[in-house]
Design an enzyme around this catalytic site. Structure first.
Site, mmCIF file in Angstrom:
data_model
loop_
_atom_site.group_PDB
_atom_site.id
_atom_site.type_symbol
_atom_site.label_atom_id
_atom_site.label_comp_id
_atom_site.label_asym_id
_atom_site.label_seq_id
_atom_site.Cartn_x
_atom_site.Cartn_y
_atom_site.Cartn_z
ATOM 1 N N CYS A 256 62.937 86.159 77.100
ATOM 2 C CA CYS A 256 63.618 87.461 77.121
ATOM 3 C C CYS A 256 64.221 87.799 75.766
ATOM 4 O O CYS A 256 64.701 88.909 75.565
ATOM 5 C CB CYS A 256 64.705 87.475 78.188
ATOM 6 S SG CYS A 256 64.204 86.636 79.683
ATOM 7 N N HIS B 133 65.137 96.042 82.118
ATOM 8 C CA HIS B 133 64.901 94.834 81.328
ATOM 9 C C HIS B 133 63.412 94.523 81.223
ATOM 10 O O HIS B 133 62.922 93.586 81.844
ATOM 11 C CB HIS B 133 65.685 93.669 81.957
ATOM 12 C CG HIS B 133 65.623 92.384 81.194
ATOM 13 N ND1 HIS B 133 65.419 92.320 79.830
ATOM 14 C CD2 HIS B 133 65.760 91.095 81.613
ATOM 15 C CE1 HIS B 133 65.422 91.050 79.450
ATOM 16 N NE2 HIS B 133 65.620 90.284 80.510
#
Ligand SMILES: [Zn+2]
Lengths: 129, 389
Positions: B87, B336
């Protein structure tokens, strides 16, 4: 996961076999080839953990990837072994009975399976001691 | 080393973009960033692309080459490099771009971040994300990402008296910010009761504590500071670019409630910029879960360890508070798309420092920070930006 990837770790999963650094005295589970405490590779030897420890923290998992051997909810915890290292494992107990700081001991259990007819993984879980 | 500036930014809508492909979204973000910098593709010397898992999400690797090609730059043969750190891929791509310009290797660099996560089912997406943790010693044992952060949350509550309301306050604040951001996946406001009544995922974390699965892309154009004003009247200068590692497994951290990588990346960034937390006007932090935002503001030293939850509930991190956090809506409300997140954070800070953030503008913002985390904290990237060189 392909069979060899699991098979080559069986002795570590079944018997809580980790490593001990003879140079600085640190214990590791999972096993490591280089000791992160003193960064010496040459004096690392296998060590079989006794399997006793305490719950550092835990969660109760209500959703997750489908796995026939892992019905939800289940308790996932970080356990601190008496020799020092910590590991992630499941606690086989009623979720309401699990507490931070409680004593646990290792047991041999089914961890998961690939599919209805796939290979079944066994390894270590913990129960209240 | 040369000073580096952001001279253009672009970002797609974040959300479930079913009518757009991976190629559509990265081209859209890249073109809008180039237009923002008043330039065409032939000026570009190199590209760095943050992408976590094209192989799992769209069954496509070789993302750097694909993006160069569909951006029309393969015919110019520029180097195009994909960067991966779960991420934190976007933040890491930004850092690679900054290093390339600072070193003098390249002048005009496009940094992109892109992820298309909804072309596969939720189970496949969840499993792809689980690869950011230790597959052999966490994943096989039954760990999921909400599970790992759930264990952080439980210990934080146990050690510091953090409450469920404290955690929920982060999601409530981020949805309020997201409601003022037309790019955000969720633009609806929620209440603390909504969070506490949402479905349990990994006790004590519920659905509304978790960031969603998102499609999206973002891009920034970097240039040496000395030529930045050729392209824009409002360059935003990169004052620090810092990165740090931590253990891949949560269980190996010195303290389960502290992301050491965040602490170290933050300290290095402050030192590099010659600044302290009190000098930062706003920060985009990596709130993949509500507890992650609480830990982030503690680990970056905006509040003492253990006081992040209370500070959030009291409004310290709201727009108008002493340190606004996640004005974009954060990962929670803006969305996200894993590889794009770190780049989107830089887009948000750039717009805030230019004074063009509209309803969510932080008045007089001069210095901003971004904080992007990989996995449960094995990688952290922190950047500091300023309107002043
Ligand atoms: Zn040692």
């Amino acid at each position: 996961m392909a069979v060899p990837r699991f098979w080559r770790r069986l002795k570590n999963l079944y018997n809580l076999l980790g490593t001990h650094c003879k140079n600085c005295g640190s214990y590791y589970y999972p096993p490591r080839n280089i000791c992160p405490a003193c960064r010496r590779g040459g004096k690392v030897e296998p060590y079989k953990f006794k399997g006793a420890g305490e719950v550092l923290t835990y969660t109760i998992i209500h959703g997750g990837p489908k796995d026939n051997a892992r019905p939800t909810p289940y308790v996932l915890a970080i356990i601190k072994l008496d020799e020092g290292p910590r590991l992630t494992s499941q606690i086989v107990a009623n979720p309401e009975d699990v507490k931070i700081g409680m004593r646990v001991k290792s047991v041999f259990r089914k961890l998961g399976e690939e599919s209805k007819h796939g290979i079944i993984y066994y390894g270590t879980k913990f129960i209240p001691a | 080393m040369r000073d580096v500036a952001i001279i253009g930014v672009g970002c797609t809508k974040f959300g479930e973009l079913w009518d757009s492909s991976f190629r559509d979204i990265f081209v859209k973000a890249g073109v809008s960033a180039l237009e923002d910098a008043h330039m065409h593709g032939e000026k570009v010397d190199a590209m760095y692309i943050g992408n976590m898992s094209g192989g799992r999400f769209i069954e496509q690797e070789h993302i750097g080459a694909l993006i160069a090609d569909y951006s029309g730059l393969a015919t110019l043969h520029i180097p195009a490099t994909r960067v991966e750190a779960a991420c934190a891929s976007g933040g890491l791509a930004l850092r690679q771009g900054v290093l390339a310009v600072a070193s003098g290797y390249h002048d005009i660099v496009v940094v992109g971040g892109a992820e298309k996560m909804t072309d596969v089912g939720v189970d496949t997406a969840t499993d792809a994300l689980a690869a950011a943790a230790d597959r052999e010693w966490e994943g096989i044992m039954g760990a999921t990402f909400p599970g790992l952060y759930g264990m952080i949350a439980r210990l934080h509550m146990h050690k510091y008296g953090t409450t469920r309301e404290h955690l929920a306050a982060a999601a409530v604040k981020n949805h309020r910010n997201g409601s003022m951001n037309e790019r955000a996946q969720f633009q609806n406001e929620i209440t603390i009761d909504d969070v506490l009544g949402s479905q349990m995922v990994a006790d004590p974390l519920r659905v509304l504590d978790c960031s969603p699965i998102t499609d999206g892309a973002a891009a920034v154009i970097l240039a040496p500071a000395e030529i930045a004003t050729r392209y824009t009247d409002t360059p935003v200068y990169v004052k620090a670019s810092a990165q740090a590692s931590g253990t891949i497994s949560l269980h190996d951290r010195k303290d389960i409630t502290t992301l050491d990588a965040s602490v170290w990346a933050g300290r290095r960034a402050f030192k590099m910029a010659g600044l302290a937390p009190k000098d930062i006007d706003l920060v985009e932090v990596h709130d993949c879960f509500t507890i992650a935002e609480i830990c982030a503001i503690e680990d970056l030293d905006f509040v003492p360890k253990g006081e992040g939850g209370k500070a959030t509930l009291e409004g310290m991190t709201a727009i108008g508070g002493s340190i606004p956090v996640n004005t974009s809506g954060g990962l929670k409300a803006c969305g996200h798309p894993v590889g794009a997140t770190g780049v989107k954070q830089a887009v948000e800070i750039t717009e805030q420092l230019r004074g063009t953030a509209g309803k969510r503008q932080v008045n007089g913002a001069e210095v901003g920070m971004t904080h992007n985390v990989g996995g449960s904290g094995a990688t952290a990237v922190v950047h500091i930006f300023s309107r002043n060189r």
